[in-house]
Design an enzyme around this catalytic site. Structure first.
Site, PDB file in Angstrom:
ATOM      1  N   SER A  58       3.393   2.651   1.107  1.00 31.39           N
ATOM      2  CA  SER A  58       3.296   1.212   0.851  1.00 31.39           C
ATOM      3  C   SER A  58       4.413   0.699  -0.054  1.00 31.39           C
ATOM      4  O   SER A  58       4.645  -0.511  -0.129  1.00 31.39           O
ATOM      5  CB  SER A  58       1.936   0.870   0.230  1.00 31.39           C
ATOM      6  OG  SER A  58       0.892   1.167   1.126  1.00 31.39           O
TER       7      SER A  58
ATOM      8  N   GLY B 254      -0.174  -0.165   4.058  1.00 29.13           N
ATOM      9  CA  GLY B 254       1.212  -0.178   4.512  1.00 29.13           C
ATOM     10  C   GLY B 254       2.020  -1.178   3.709  1.00 29.13           C
ATOM     11  O   GLY B 254       1.478  -1.911   2.879  1.00 29.13           O
TER      12      GLY B 254
ATOM     13  N   GLY C  68       4.916  -4.384   2.931  1.00 28.53           N
ATOM     14  CA  GLY C  68       5.419  -5.663   3.418  1.00 28.53           C
ATOM     15  C   GLY C  68       4.418  -6.796   3.483  1.00 28.53           C
ATOM     16  O   GLY C  68       3.271  -6.689   3.037  1.00 28.53           O
TER      17      GLY C  68
ATOM     18  N   CYS D 257      -6.286  -2.367   2.029  1.00 27.30           N
ATOM     19  CA  CYS D 257      -5.064  -2.950   1.475  1.00 27.30           C
ATOM     20  C   CYS D 257      -4.372  -3.858   2.496  1.00 27.30           C
ATOM     21  O   CYS D 257      -4.862  -4.946   2.777  1.00 27.30           O
ATOM     22  CB  CYS D 257      -4.142  -1.852   0.951  1.00 27.30           C
ATOM     23  SG  CYS D 257      -2.900  -2.475  -0.203  1.00 27.30           S
TER      24      CYS D 257
ATOM     25  N   GLN E 262      -5.842  -7.367   4.582  1.00 27.41           N
ATOM     26  CA  GLN E 262      -5.183  -8.660   4.770  1.00 27.41           C
ATOM     27  C   GLN E 262      -5.022  -8.991   6.247  1.00 27.41           C
ATOM     28  O   GLN E 262      -5.169 -10.152   6.658  1.00 27.41           O
ATOM     29  CB  GLN E 262      -3.833  -8.645   4.054  1.00 27.41           C
ATOM     30  CG  GLN E 262      -3.961  -8.489   2.550  1.00 27.41           C
ATOM     31  CD  GLN E 262      -2.676  -8.031   1.881  1.00 27.41           C
ATOM     32  OE1 GLN E 262      -1.654  -7.816   2.542  1.00 27.41           O
ATOM     33  NE2 GLN E 262      -2.707  -7.862   0.571  1.00 27.41           N
TER      34      GLN E 262
ATOM     35  N   ASN F  63      -2.347  -1.594  -5.067  1.00 26.49           N
ATOM     36  CA  ASN F  63      -0.913  -1.599  -4.762  1.00 26.49           C
ATOM     37  C   ASN F  63      -0.625  -2.674  -3.719  1.00 26.49           C
ATOM     38  O   ASN F  63      -0.602  -2.400  -2.524  1.00 26.49           O
ATOM     39  CB  ASN F  63      -0.461  -0.225  -4.249  1.00 26.49           C
ATOM     40  CG  ASN F  63       1.015  -0.209  -3.897  1.00 26.49           C
ATOM     41  OD1 ASN F  63       1.783  -1.048  -4.372  1.00 26.49           O
ATOM     42  ND2 ASN F  63       1.423   0.729  -3.068  1.00 26.49           N
TER      43      ASN F  63
ATOM     44  N   HIS G 119      -7.472   0.568  -3.064  1.00 30.71           N
ATOM     45  CA  HIS G 119      -7.409   1.840  -2.341  1.00 30.71           C
ATOM     46  C   HIS G 119      -8.624   2.700  -2.698  1.00 30.71           C
ATOM     47  O   HIS G 119      -8.658   3.328  -3.755  1.00 30.71           O
ATOM     48  CB  HIS G 119      -6.123   2.589  -2.700  1.00 30.71           C
ATOM     49  CG  HIS G 119      -4.914   2.055  -2.015  1.00 30.71           C
ATOM     50  ND1 HIS G 119      -4.313   2.686  -0.946  1.00 30.71           N
ATOM     51  CD2 HIS G 119      -4.192   0.929  -2.222  1.00 30.71           C
ATOM     52  CE1 HIS G 119      -3.274   1.978  -0.528  1.00 30.71           C
ATOM     53  NE2 HIS G 119      -3.180   0.911  -1.298  1.00 30.71           N
TER      54      HIS G 119
ATOM     55  N   GLU H  92      -9.491   5.549  -1.631  1.00 31.86           N
ATOM     56  CA  GLU H  92      -9.212   6.984  -1.751  1.00 31.86           C
ATOM     57  C   GLU H  92      -8.803   7.333  -3.177  1.00 31.86           C
ATOM     58  O   GLU H  92      -8.946   8.464  -3.622  1.00 31.86           O
ATOM     59  CB  GLU H  92      -8.127   7.395  -0.755  1.00 31.86           C
ATOM     60  CG  GLU H  92      -6.713   7.062  -1.135  1.00 31.86           C
ATOM     61  CD  GLU H  92      -6.356   5.582  -0.987  1.00 31.86           C
ATOM     62  OE1 GLU H  92      -5.250   5.193  -1.400  1.00 31.86           O
ATOM     63  OE2 GLU H  92      -7.190   4.823  -0.463  1.00 31.86           O
TER      64      GLU H  92
END
Length: 375
Positions: free
Chosen positions: A47, A234, A236, A262, A266, A304, A346, A348
Site C-alpha cells: 500500500s 492497495g 493510490g 482499506c 473505499q 494506512n 487493517h 490483520e
C-alpha cells in the site's frame, strides 16, 4: 564510510542527514507512520507504493530483518526517512540488519534528521512530496524541479496496478497449521496489493484462496464459485479504480458476501454511491482507536490510508459501523440487505494489536450463513 544526504520538500524546506540504503535520488509523497514496532512489515506493505515513509519512532532496526515478517517480496515504497537505524540486530530470528536489507532491496533512505520537525510540518501544512538525494546527487534546485514534474505525472496517471496479472491459487510458502486440512470456504481475492498476513489469516481460518487481478470481470469471478469475495488493501486513489468499482457494483446484485479492507473498503463505498475525499495527512500507524457505534466498544487498530469516505455522502444503502476516535472519520460500514461489510483499518494488524481479528470471523460467519441458505 558515512555518506551525506538531504531531504528536500516541495515547499523548499531542506533536511540534512546521513545516506542509508543505496546511492541515488528518489521522489514520492511523504507520509509519517507513528508505529513503534513492525518497521519491516510497514516498509514491505504494498500500500506504500509511490510513497516515502517517515518513521516518527526515533529508533528503528533494533531487531533486524527476517523472511517471516515480509508482507511482500519487494519494497514498494519509494524511500525511508528515520532519525536513526540500529546497526545491531538483537533478535534470534534476524538474518540481516535493516541497513543491509534496504540496500539489498535497492531502496534509498536517509537517517539522522529531525523527524519530529518533519512530522510537525506535515501535520500543519498537509501531505507533500519530497526528494531524497544521496551525496553525489545533492542539488536542491534540481530536486524541487523534479518534485513538481513528478507530481504532474502522478496526477495524470489513471490507475496503479501492482496486484497479480493472472488468476492463481494461493498457499503459504511455509507450512502452517491446518495446511493439509480440506478447506471449507473458497475466498476469491481482488488483489490490489494485498498483504501476505491477510492471506495467512484466511488460510488458517479454513479458507481456500484464489487471487485475481483488479480488472477481472464479474463473469470470471462467478465461474470460480466463491463462498466470499475479499476486496484487498492497495495503494493510490480509490476513485481511479473504475473497473473494480463497476465490478463490485455488479457483484452486489449477487448473494455473495464481500469483505473490504482499506482500499477495498473505499471501493465498496464508491460502488454503493458514496464519495471519497483526500485527507490532510492521512492515518498511518498501529495505535489508532476506533469505536463501534452500537456497542461503544473501542479497538486499537493499524491504519494506512490517505483517503476516507465523505460523511456527507452516505447513501441510504450504507450503515456506518465504526468511527475514528482521533478525527471521527468513518472506519467501517455494512451494506443494508446484503451480506457485505468493510473496514478502513487493517484487521490483520501487522504490526499492531489483534483487536480486530474478529472481523475475519465475521466474514467466515457470513460465508457459512450464505452457504447454509444455498444448501
Amino acid at each position: 564510510m558515512t555518506k551525506l544526504a538531504h531531504l528536500v520538500l516541495e515547499d523548499g524546506t531542506i533536511f540534512y542527514g546521513i545516506s542509508e540504503g543505496i546511492d541515488g535520488e528518489t521522489i514520492g509523497e511523504i507520509v509519517f507512520n507513528t508505529a513503534m514496532t513492525g518497521y519491516q512489515e510497514i516498509i514491505t506493505d504494498p500500500s506504500y507504493y509511490g510513497q516515502i515513509i517517515s518513521f516518527t519512532n526515533p529508533h528503528i532496526g533494533n531487531i533486524g530483518t527476517n523472511k517471516q515478517d515480509e508482507e511482500s517480496k519487494k519494497i514498494f515504497a519509494k524511500g525511508i526517512i528515520t532519525k536513526s537505524i540500529s546497526s545491531i540486530s538483537s533478535n534470534f530470528r534476524s538474518i540481516q540488519n535493516l541497513s543491509e536489507y534496504i540496500k539489498k532491496k535497492k531502496i534509498i533512505a536517509i537517517s539522522n534528521i529531525d523527524t519530529r520537525k518533519l512530522t510537525h510540518i506535515l501535520r500543519k501544512n498537509g501531505s507533500q512530496y519530497g526528494c531524497i538525494q544521496s551525496e553525489l546527487y545533492m542539488n536542491k534546485k534540481k530536486a524541487i524541479t523534479k518534485i513538481l514534474n513528478y507530481k504532474k505525472t502522478r496526477k495524470n496517471k489513471k490507475n496503479i496496478s501492482i496486484g497479480i496479472k493472472n488468476i492463481q491459487k494461493w498457499i503459504p510458502e511455509k507450512p502452517i497449521h491446518h495446511i493439509y486440512q480440506r478447506k471449507k470456504f473458497h475466498v476469491v481475492v481482488y488483489d490490489f496489493g494485498i498483504k501476505t498476513s491477510i492471506l495467512n489469516i484466511l488460510y488458517e481460518k479454513n479458507c481456500k484462496i484464489t487471487l485475481i487481478p483488479p480488472t477481472t470481470p464479474i463473469e470470471t469471478v462467478v465461474s470460480l464459485k466463491p463462498s466470499g469475495i475479499l476486496l484487498s488493501n492497495g495503494p493510490g486513489d480509490p476513485r481511479l479504480y473504475t473497473k473494480a468499482i463497476k465490478n463490485t457494483k455488479k457483484l452486489l446484485n449477487l448473494p455473495i458476501p464481500i469483505f473490504g479492507i482499506c482500499l477495498g473498503h473505499q471501493i465498496l463505498a464508491l460502488s454503493l454511491g458514496a464519495k471519497i475525499i483526500k485527507m490532510k495527512f492521512g492515518h498511518h500507524g498501529s495505535n489508532h482507536p476506533i469505536q463501534n457505534i452500537y456497542t461503544k466498544k473501542v479497538f486499537i487498530t493499524t491504519q494506512n490510508h490517505n483517503f476516507t469516505i465523505d460523511k456527507s455522502s452516505i447513501p441510504n444503502n450504507i450503515t456506518v459501523t465504526y468511527v475514528s476516535l482521533f478525527d471521527n472519520t468513518i472506519q467501517g460500514i455494512t451494506v443494508k440487505n446484503h451480506p457485505s461489510f468493510s473496514v478502513q483499518g487493517h484487521p490483520e494488524s501487522t504490526p499492531g494489536t489483534h483487536d480486530t481479528h474478529i472481523l475475519f470471523d465475521k466474514f467466515i460467519k457470513k460465508m457459512h450463513k450464505q452457504e447454509f441458505k444455498n444448501a
